[in-house]
Structures are given as structure tokens and as C-alpha cells.
Write an enzyme that holds these catalytic residues in place. Structure first.
Site, short mmCIF file in Angstrom:
data_model
loop_
_atom_site.label_atom_id
_atom_site.label_comp_id
_atom_site.label_asym_id
_atom_site.label_seq_id
_atom_site.Cartn_x
_atom_site.Cartn_y
_atom_site.Cartn_z
N SER A 146 42.01 -31.46 -6.57
CA SER A 146 42.67 -30.41 -5.95
C SER A 146 43.97 -31.05 -5.03
O SER A 146 43.82 -32.21 -4.40
CB SER A 146 41.65 -29.65 -5.22
OG SER A 146 42.05 -28.67 -4.20
N TYR A 159 34.60 -26.95 -0.15
CA TYR A 159 35.48 -27.13 -1.52
C TYR A 159 36.43 -28.74 -1.05
O TYR A 159 36.40 -29.42 -1.94
CB TYR A 159 36.35 -26.04 -1.58
CG TYR A 159 37.12 -26.00 -2.81
CD1 TYR A 159 38.43 -26.65 -2.88
CD2 TYR A 159 36.68 -25.21 -3.83
CE1 TYR A 159 39.08 -26.70 -3.91
CE2 TYR A 159 37.65 -25.48 -5.17
CZ TYR A 159 38.72 -25.82 -5.16
OH TYR A 159 39.56 -26.12 -6.36
C1 GCO Z 1 42.31 -22.14 -1.36
C2 GCO Z 1 42.39 -22.44 -2.91
C3 GCO Z 1 42.83 -23.88 -3.25
C4 GCO Z 1 43.29 -23.91 -4.65
C5 GCO Z 1 43.47 -25.26 -5.14
C6 GCO Z 1 44.60 -26.19 -4.53
O1 GCO Z 1 41.48 -21.27 -0.93
O2 GCO Z 1 43.15 -22.78 -0.74
O3 GCO Z 1 41.48 -21.98 -3.65
O4 GCO Z 1 41.67 -24.49 -3.09
O5 GCO Z 1 42.44 -23.41 -5.47
O6 GCO Z 1 42.39 -26.22 -4.76
O7 GCO Z 1 44.72 -27.49 -5.15
#
Ligand code: GCO
Length: 255
Positions: A146, A159
Site C-alpha cells: 500500500s 493498516y
Molecule cells: C485509507 C485507504 C488506503 C488505501 C490504500 C492506499 O483509508 O487511507 O483505505 O489505505 O486503501 O491502502 O495505498
């Protein structure tokens, strides 16, 4: 001659979390390059529906229903593939969830759930696939990272940590599995039009921030990851390992 480098005919690819979203798009791209696909998810009905659609497009598709966070289910799924003589040549660790909450309000259980689903699962599924790839002296592991593998955004700490871990797990896999004939790389998607980002897409302020921040001034489409996936799944990348390749409209490269 050069197009043969990208031909996946005769190869089998397992794509986790592939009944929809980025995983489904990547599965369709690999299928289009000739690979047999094993779709994975936790919802058997949704998986079968996706498989039927892809078979209708002329692709060879199997399904394997398991939760990537359930280690015994992962092990059992690979044992079934072994029993059926199905060899996974390409693994795409795509399964993942998002959970947006400021850390000061974040429950540890929610933190752990994201880490387990987005990072630990890539290790567990990767280990089971690599054991078998090593025995054959060939394999391609593609982890889905990501923008948050490199840069943090407020409210998505677990995340971000998981995707940062995906970048370094990819390098660790390259370090340990290179001599076994396995290349391990990652794809870094930008802001893509997916269900996971529905709330962001519907937020005019966030939508205009993305469009202002991305040099290409637009969100990405899941299909725009297919070329990078085919490259990393094919002989064209036989001397590429430990890398994360961004398909993000240039976002990671500019202030
Ligand atoms: C967020 C998004 C990001 C994108 C992606 C970007 O909440 O900022 O979900 O996480 O999905 O990962 O590369």
C-alpha cells in the site's frame, strides 16, 4: 519472443481474498495471461459466483474457501490442493481489511484483527506455499502492500503498520527463499476504486484531496494493477526480488 516472458500458461495462481476488489481484478489479469486460478475467500457462495463468471470468460478456475487468519484452515486447504495434485506456482497475498479509528480510541482487539488479517496471514499462507514451491525449485510470491507501506495517514494505524510489515516481510521472504528458486515481491496500489474505499470515495473533501495529491489527478481502477501482477508472476521478473512496485498514479513519488 518477448511476449513469451509474460505468458503464464501452465502455471497455477492462488489469490487470497479474490471474490471481489483488487484480488478479483488481479486474478482476472493472471487468468488472461494464461494462468489457472484458485480463488479464495470465506464466503463460498460469493466465491462460486465469481468462479462461474470467470469460467464464463473461458478461464480455468478452482476455488478454495478458507479464512487466511485461521492457520489450521490454511494448512488444511494446502493439504487438499496436495491431494488433488494442484501445485501453486504463484501466490498473491491480497486478503486484507481496513479499520479506520484514531489510535487514542482504538481497541487492542481491533488493532490485532487488522494485523492478523493483513500481515500475519501473508506469512502463514506464504510459508505453506513456499514449502511446496521450494520442493519444485520455482515460485512467485506477490504481497499486496500500500502507499501506507511507506507513508502514514492518520486514523489507519494498524493498516499502516501491517502494510509497512508487508514491505519488510517481502524483503525477508526474498532473503530466505531466493536460493530456493522463489522470487518475492510486492505491489503498492494507490488510492483505488474498491468497496474498501467506498466511504472515502463518497467524501467530497477526501476525493478532492486524492485528486489533488495524485499527479495523474484520479483514483486508480483495480484492473490497472494487472500489468504489474503479470510481470511479477512471470518469467519476466525472474531476477527481481524483494521489491515493492507502486501502481499509484505517481502519488508516492511527489510531495
Ligand atoms: C485509507 C485507504 C488506503 C488505501 C490504500 C492506499 O483509508 O487511507 O483505505 O489505505 O486503501 O491502502 O495505498
Amino acid at each position: 519472443m518477448s511476449t513469451q516472458l509474460f505468458d503464464l500458461t501452465g502455471r497455477t495462481a492462488l489469490v487470497t481474498g479474490s471474490s471481489r476488489g483488487l484480488g478479483r481484478a488481479i486474478a482476472e489479469g493472471l487468468a488472461g495471461a494464461g494462468a489457472r486460478i484458485i480463488l479464495n475467500g470465506v464466503n463460498a457462495d460469493r466465491l462460486e459466483a465469481a468462479a462461474a463468471e470467470m469460467r464464463g470468460q473461458g478461464h480455468q478456475v478452482l476455488t478454495s474457501v478458507f479464512d487466511v487468519t485461521d492457520e489450521s484452515a490454511v494448512t488444511a486447504a494446502f493439504q487438499v490442493l496436495d491431494r488433488d495434485g494442484v501445485e501453486v506456482d504463484i501466490l498473491v497475498n491480497n486478503a486484507g481489511i481496513q479499520f479506520r479509528r484514531p489510535m487514542l480510541e482504538l481497541e487492542t482487539a481491533d488493532w490485532q484483527r487488522v494485523i492478523d488479517t493483513n500481515l500475519t496471514s501473508a506469512f502463514v499462507v506464504g510459508r505453506e506455499a513456499a514449502k511446496r514451491m521450494a520442493a519444485r525449485g520455482y515460485g512467485k510470491v506477490i504481497n499486496i502492500g500500500s502507499l501506507t507501506s511507506e507513508l502514514a495517514r492518520a486514523t489507519v494505524a494498524p493498516y499502516t503498520v501491517a502494510k509497512g510489515g508487508i514491505k519488510m516481510l517481502t524483503k525477508a521472504m526474498a532473503a530466505e527463499w531466493g536460493a530456493l528458486g522463489i522470487q518475492s515481491n510486492a505491489i503498492g496500489p494507490g488510492y483505488m476504486v474498491t468497496d474498501m474505499n467506498e466511504a472515502l470515495l463518497a467524501n467530497p473533501e477526501f476525493d478532492s484531496w486524492v485528486k489533488g495529491r495524485v499527479p495523474m489527478r484520479r483514483w486508480g481502477q483495480p484492473e490497472e494493477l494487472q500489468g504489474v501482477a503479470i510481470f511479477l508472476a512471470s518469467r519476466a521478473s525472474d531476477y527481481v526480488s524483494g521489491q515493492i512496485i507502486f501502481a499509484d498514479g505517481g502519488m508516492i513519488s511527489v510531495l
